[in-house]
Design an enzyme around this catalytic site. Structure first.
Site, PDB file in Angstrom:
ATOM      1  N   PRO A 122     -33.056  69.147  50.639  1.00  0.00           N
ATOM      2  CA  PRO A 122     -33.742  69.069  49.350  1.00  0.00           C
ATOM      3  C   PRO A 122     -32.886  68.495  48.217  1.00  0.00           C
ATOM      4  O   PRO A 122     -31.686  68.769  48.139  1.00  0.00           O
ATOM      5  CB  PRO A 122     -34.115  70.529  49.050  1.00  0.00           C
ATOM      6  CG  PRO A 122     -33.196  71.341  49.890  1.00  0.00           C
ATOM      7  CD  PRO A 122     -32.941  70.524  51.120  1.00  0.00           C
ATOM      8  N   ARG A 124     -28.905  62.614  39.875  1.00  0.00           N
ATOM      9  CA  ARG A 124     -28.751  64.073  39.936  1.00  0.00           C
ATOM     10  C   ARG A 124     -27.285  64.472  39.726  1.00  0.00           C
ATOM     11  O   ARG A 124     -26.426  64.124  40.539  1.00  0.00           O
ATOM     12  CB  ARG A 124     -29.199  64.556  41.321  1.00  0.00           C
ATOM     13  CG  ARG A 124     -28.985  66.025  41.539  1.00  0.00           C
ATOM     14  CD  ARG A 124     -29.160  66.412  43.004  1.00  0.00           C
ATOM     15  NE  ARG A 124     -28.949  67.832  43.179  1.00  0.00           N
ATOM     16  CZ  ARG A 124     -28.692  68.421  44.331  1.00  0.00           C
ATOM     17  NH1 ARG A 124     -28.633  67.706  45.439  1.00  0.00           N
ATOM     18  NH2 ARG A 124     -28.496  69.716  44.386  1.00  0.00           N
ATOM     19  N   TYR A 135     -22.115  64.815  42.228  1.00  0.00           N
ATOM     20  CA  TYR A 135     -22.603  64.142  43.432  1.00  0.00           C
ATOM     21  C   TYR A 135     -22.414  62.632  43.424  1.00  0.00           C
ATOM     22  O   TYR A 135     -22.756  61.972  44.405  1.00  0.00           O
ATOM     23  CB  TYR A 135     -24.081  64.490  43.660  1.00  0.00           C
ATOM     24  CG  TYR A 135     -24.311  65.976  43.849  1.00  0.00           C
ATOM     25  CD1 TYR A 135     -23.665  66.664  44.874  1.00  0.00           C
ATOM     26  CD2 TYR A 135     -25.138  66.693  42.998  1.00  0.00           C
ATOM     27  CE1 TYR A 135     -23.853  68.027  45.048  1.00  0.00           C
ATOM     28  CE2 TYR A 135     -25.335  68.057  43.163  1.00  0.00           C
ATOM     29  CZ  TYR A 135     -24.691  68.716  44.185  1.00  0.00           C
ATOM     30  OH  TYR A 135     -24.872  70.065  44.361  1.00  0.00           O
ATOM     31  N   ASN A 148     -26.988  67.286  56.194  1.00  0.00           N
ATOM     32  CA  ASN A 148     -26.670  67.899  54.909  1.00  0.00           C
ATOM     33  C   ASN A 148     -27.869  68.773  54.531  1.00  0.00           C
ATOM     34  O   ASN A 148     -28.857  68.269  53.985  1.00  0.00           O
ATOM     35  CB  ASN A 148     -26.414  66.841  53.830  1.00  0.00           C
ATOM     36  CG  ASN A 148     -25.988  67.483  52.509  1.00  0.00           C
ATOM     37  OD1 ASN A 148     -26.094  68.703  52.348  1.00  0.00           O
ATOM     38  ND2 ASN A 148     -25.524  66.683  51.568  1.00  0.00           N
ATOM     39  N   HIS A 188     -27.271  77.505  52.210  1.00  0.00           N
ATOM     40  CA  HIS A 188     -26.843  78.842  51.782  1.00  0.00           C
ATOM     41  C   HIS A 188     -27.900  79.914  52.010  1.00  0.00           C
ATOM     42  O   HIS A 188     -27.652  81.085  51.750  1.00  0.00           O
ATOM     43  CB  HIS A 188     -26.458  78.784  50.296  1.00  0.00           C
ATOM     44  CG  HIS A 188     -25.642  77.571  49.958  1.00  0.00           C
ATOM     45  ND1 HIS A 188     -24.392  77.353  50.517  1.00  0.00           N
ATOM     46  CD2 HIS A 188     -25.904  76.471  49.184  1.00  0.00           C
ATOM     47  CE1 HIS A 188     -23.921  76.193  50.071  1.00  0.00           C
ATOM     48  NE2 HIS A 188     -24.821  75.643  49.268  1.00  0.00           N
ATOM     49  N   ASP A 202     -31.378  78.959  63.082  1.00  0.00           N
ATOM     50  CA  ASP A 202     -31.991  79.307  64.363  1.00  0.00           C
ATOM     51  C   ASP A 202     -32.437  78.070  65.141  1.00  0.00           C
ATOM     52  O   ASP A 202     -32.274  78.020  66.361  1.00  0.00           O
ATOM     53  CB  ASP A 202     -33.197  80.233  64.140  1.00  0.00           C
ATOM     54  CG  ASP A 202     -32.778  81.665  63.831  1.00  0.00           C
ATOM     55  OD1 ASP A 202     -31.566  81.973  63.901  1.00  0.00           O
ATOM     56  OD2 ASP A 202     -33.665  82.486  63.512  1.00  0.00           O
ATOM     57  N   GLU A 258     -22.181  69.337  60.103  1.00  0.00           N
ATOM     58  CA  GLU A 258     -22.708  69.658  58.770  1.00  0.00           C
ATOM     59  C   GLU A 258     -21.863  68.922  57.739  1.00  0.00           C
ATOM     60  O   GLU A 258     -20.633  68.959  57.797  1.00  0.00           O
ATOM     61  CB  GLU A 258     -22.629  71.166  58.531  1.00  0.00           C
ATOM     62  CG  GLU A 258     -23.142  71.555  57.145  1.00  0.00           C
ATOM     63  CD  GLU A 258     -23.286  73.058  56.966  1.00  0.00           C
ATOM     64  OE1 GLU A 258     -23.908  73.705  57.826  1.00  0.00           O
ATOM     65  OE2 GLU A 258     -22.754  73.579  55.973  1.00  0.00           O
ATOM     66  N   HIS A 290     -21.356  67.794  53.452  1.00  0.00           N
ATOM     67  CA  HIS A 290     -21.678  67.994  52.035  1.00  0.00           C
ATOM     68  C   HIS A 290     -20.890  66.999  51.210  1.00  0.00           C
ATOM     69  O   HIS A 290     -19.711  66.748  51.491  1.00  0.00           O
ATOM     70  CB  HIS A 290     -21.312  69.415  51.586  1.00  0.00           C
ATOM     71  CG  HIS A 290     -22.071  70.452  52.330  1.00  0.00           C
ATOM     72  ND1 HIS A 290     -23.366  70.797  52.030  1.00  0.00           N
ATOM     73  CD2 HIS A 290     -21.725  71.197  53.409  1.00  0.00           C
ATOM     74  CE1 HIS A 290     -23.786  71.707  52.881  1.00  0.00           C
ATOM     75  NE2 HIS A 290     -22.811  71.967  53.737  1.00  0.00           N
ATOM     76  N   LEU A 291     -21.535  66.483  50.179  1.00  0.00           N
ATOM     77  CA  LEU A 291     -20.872  65.547  49.276  1.00  0.00           C
ATOM     78  C   LEU A 291     -19.752  66.246  48.515  1.00  0.00           C
ATOM     79  O   LEU A 291     -18.624  65.743  48.414  1.00  0.00           O
ATOM     80  CB  LEU A 291     -21.895  65.001  48.279  1.00  0.00           C
ATOM     81  CG  LEU A 291     -23.076  64.230  48.913  1.00  0.00           C
ATOM     82  CD1 LEU A 291     -24.255  64.190  47.963  1.00  0.00           C
ATOM     83  CD2 LEU A 291     -22.636  62.837  49.306  1.00  0.00           C
ATOM     84  N   SER A 292     -20.067  67.417  47.960  1.00  0.00           N
ATOM     85  CA  SER A 292     -19.109  68.132  47.110  1.00  0.00           C
ATOM     86  C   SER A 292     -18.267  69.106  47.945  1.00  0.00           C
ATOM     87  O   SER A 292     -18.646  69.463  49.066  1.00  0.00           O
ATOM     88  CB  SER A 292     -19.861  68.896  46.016  1.00  0.00           C
ATOM     89  OG  SER A 292     -20.729  69.854  46.596  1.00  0.00           O
ATOM     90  N   ARG A 329     -22.001  79.282  47.086  1.00  0.00           N
ATOM     91  CA  ARG A 329     -21.951  78.098  47.948  1.00  0.00           C
ATOM     92  C   ARG A 329     -20.903  78.227  49.060  1.00  0.00           C
ATOM     93  O   ARG A 329     -20.819  77.377  49.953  1.00  0.00           O
ATOM     94  CB  ARG A 329     -21.686  76.834  47.120  1.00  0.00           C
ATOM     95  CG  ARG A 329     -22.831  76.483  46.204  1.00  0.00           C
ATOM     96  CD  ARG A 329     -22.605  75.153  45.502  1.00  0.00           C
ATOM     97  NE  ARG A 329     -23.310  75.123  44.242  1.00  0.00           N
ATOM     98  CZ  ARG A 329     -24.583  74.759  44.081  1.00  0.00           C
ATOM     99  NH1 ARG A 329     -25.294  74.361  45.110  1.00  0.00           N
ATOM    100  NH2 ARG A 329     -25.161  74.785  42.893  1.00  0.00           N
TER     101      ARG A 329
END
Ligand code: DQA
Length: 145
Positions: free
Chosen positions: A9, A17, A22, A73, A79, A86, A97, A99-101, A110
């Protein structure tokens, strides 16, 4: 080799954003760069973004017989989502997995990833390069396992 790249999302808003966190690049720019890298690595990728948890669950269920691995991502669902954890466990596809940050430099909530324990590993903090590192990592993992 076929890899599914999933964006959770609000990642459709990249570019405008919270650019301090980001960056100013768009999701299309990330996907274009991933496609270039995929060619270089001699693999096929499909990219997909959804703001809806259930759509991400469906996409991972459908990936079981069509893909060899996943770069994911999960964004805010990282979180919170037992359902995404699952389904990753259910399909048993190796997942990176990303993540940008750097989650470890941010709010305490987080720090907890529901999804990372269902993945081979997690890469965070390298901006859009986290995705490139994630693709390289999962291809390398699949070629060696
Ligand atoms: C994010 C980090 C998450 O905590 C956040 O909810 C996002 C983006 C990242 O790529 O840095 O939406 O996954």
């Amino acid at each position: 080799m076929k890899i599914l790249v999933l964006h959770g999302p609000n990642l459709n808003l990249l570019g405008t954003r919270e650019p301090d966190k980001y960056g100013t690049f768009t999701l299309k720019e990330i996907n274009d760069e991933l496609n270039e890298l995929a060619k270089e690595l001699n693999v096929t990728i499909e990219t997909y973004q959804s703001n809806i948890e259930g759509e991400l669950v469906d996409k991972i269920q459908q990936a079981k017989n069509n893909f060899d691995g996943i770069v994911f991502n999960p964004a805010a669902y990282t979180h919170t989502s037992v359902a995404l954890r699952d389904v990753l466990l259910a399909v048993e596809l190796p997942c990176a997995e990303v993540h940008l940050s750097n989650l470890h430099k941010r709010e305490e909530f987080r720090l907890k990833s529901m999804t990372a324990p269902a993945c081979v590993g997690q890469i965070c903090g390298f901006g859009k390069n986290s995705y490139m590192l994630g693709l390289r990592a999962i291809v390398n993992y699949l070629r060696n396992n």
